[in-house]
Design an enzyme around this catalytic site. Structure first.
Site, PDB file in Angstrom:
ATOM      1  N   CYS A  42       0.752  -1.154   0.020  1.00  0.00           N
ATOM      2  CA  CYS A  42       0.089  -0.041   0.052  1.00  0.00           C
ATOM      3  C   CYS A  42       0.688   1.141  -0.040  1.00  0.00           C
ATOM      4  O   CYS A  42       2.042   1.453   0.501  1.00  0.00           O
ATOM      5  CB  CYS A  42      -0.988  -0.031   1.221  1.00  0.00           C
ATOM      6  N   ASP A  44       0.456   3.687   1.684  1.00  0.00           N
ATOM      7  CA  ASP A  44       0.506   4.470   3.053  1.00  0.00           C
ATOM      8  C   ASP A  44       1.738   4.802   3.651  1.00  0.00           C
ATOM      9  O   ASP A  44       2.699   3.594   3.521  1.00  0.00           O
ATOM     10  CB  ASP A  44      -0.215   3.479   3.987  1.00  0.00           C
ATOM     11  N   ARG A  46       3.101   4.756   6.265  1.00  0.00           N
ATOM     12  CA  ARG A  46       3.436   3.967   7.423  1.00  0.00           C
ATOM     13  C   ARG A  46       3.753   2.665   7.377  1.00  0.00           C
ATOM     14  O   ARG A  46       4.098   1.960   8.319  1.00  0.00           O
ATOM     15  CB  ARG A  46       2.264   4.011   8.567  1.00  0.00           C
ATOM     16  N   HIS A  98      -2.103  -3.993   4.931  1.00  0.00           N
ATOM     17  CA  HIS A  98      -1.980  -3.484   6.404  1.00  0.00           C
ATOM     18  C   HIS A  98      -3.202  -3.339   7.079  1.00  0.00           C
ATOM     19  O   HIS A  98      -4.227  -2.789   6.317  1.00  0.00           O
ATOM     20  CB  HIS A  98      -0.979  -2.357   6.665  1.00  0.00           C
ATOM     21  N   CYS A 101      -6.235  -0.182   6.979  1.00  0.00           N
ATOM     22  CA  CYS A 101      -5.974   0.506   5.703  1.00  0.00           C
ATOM     23  C   CYS A 101      -7.061   1.481   5.398  1.00  0.00           C
ATOM     24  O   CYS A 101      -8.158   1.137   5.230  1.00  0.00           O
ATOM     25  CB  CYS A 101      -5.728  -0.548   4.560  1.00  0.00           C
TER      26      CYS A 101
HETATM   27 CO    CO Z   1      -3.553   1.293   2.985  1.00  0.00          CO
END
Ligand code: CO
Length: 211
Positions: A42, A44, A46, A98, A101
């Site tokens: 992803c 993302d 993090r 994750h 999400c």
């Molecule tokens: Co995500």
């Protein structure tokens, strides 16, 4: 110092540190890359592939998009996949979602997020529809999002197995192995949720018999 200037300053410090620890580092990596892994994760911020797996530059070939999707009309993903499998000859392809999400969460409600993003989220809504009874039986929204995250990763492994790129490599070179993982934002631990070895079978309608 402006925020982006700090990135450049920290970059210089990092490069200097690498050379101090390993004088041949950049020379070696500049000559070639031979990663063993393709990571589809992803976007993302993090969930940085190399940091959470303790890997160094040169070890993981990376593709990231919203909710780590393998969409069969996505030329970007398919190009990365083909290059990783056919040229770099990776041994493992990892799809890593994750928990928590935002992409998965956004796909599970009826809000319009504007323009293009809804087209992307529709791919996740389709998976939600397939597994609606199981997911909706869970008591809280967080649990429903996390379960769909796991199911989505499994579905993306199937999507990989449906491609001629993977099927051809399985047939002729008995690789790569496919791994579906989910990373926990709360504890930093990756949980394996699904795996497919080279030569595994999927619904025959997706299997090419003349590769
Ligand atoms: Co995500």
């Amino acid at each position: 110092m402006l925020s982006y200037e700090k990135l450049l300053t920290d970059n210089k410090a990092w490069a200097q540190n690498q050379v101090t620890e390993d004088p041949g580092f950049f020379k070696r990596l500049a000559a070639q890359q031979a990663p063993e892994f393709l990571w589809i994760g992803c976007s993302d911020s993090r969930v940085p592939a190399d940091k959470i797996t303790g890997t160094e530059p040169g070890q993981i070939f990376v593709h990231r998009n919203i909710a780590n999707m393998v969409v069969n009309t996505d030329l970007n993903l398919l190009s990365v996949l083909q290059y990783a499998v056919e040229v770099l000859k990776v041994k493992h392809v990892i799809v890593c979602g994750h928990y928590g999400c935002g992409g998965i969460r956004a796909a599970m409600n009826q809000q319009y997020y504007g323009g293009i993003i809804n087209h992307w989220l529709k791919n996740i809504k389709d998976i939600y529809r397939f597994h609606r009874d199981e997911v909706d039986a869970l008591p809280t929204e967080d649990e429903r999002v996390d379960r769909l995250t796991e199911l989505n990763v499994k579905e993306q492994i199937f999507n990989l197995a449906k491609t001629s790129i993977i099927q051809s490599a399985w047939k002729h070179e008995q690789r790569p192995q496919l791994h579906g993982w989910v990373y926990g934002l709360q504890d930093g631990i990756i949980k394996p949720v699904y795996e497919m070895d080279a030569g595994s079978h999927i619904d025959p309608i997706y299997e090419y018999d003349n590769l």
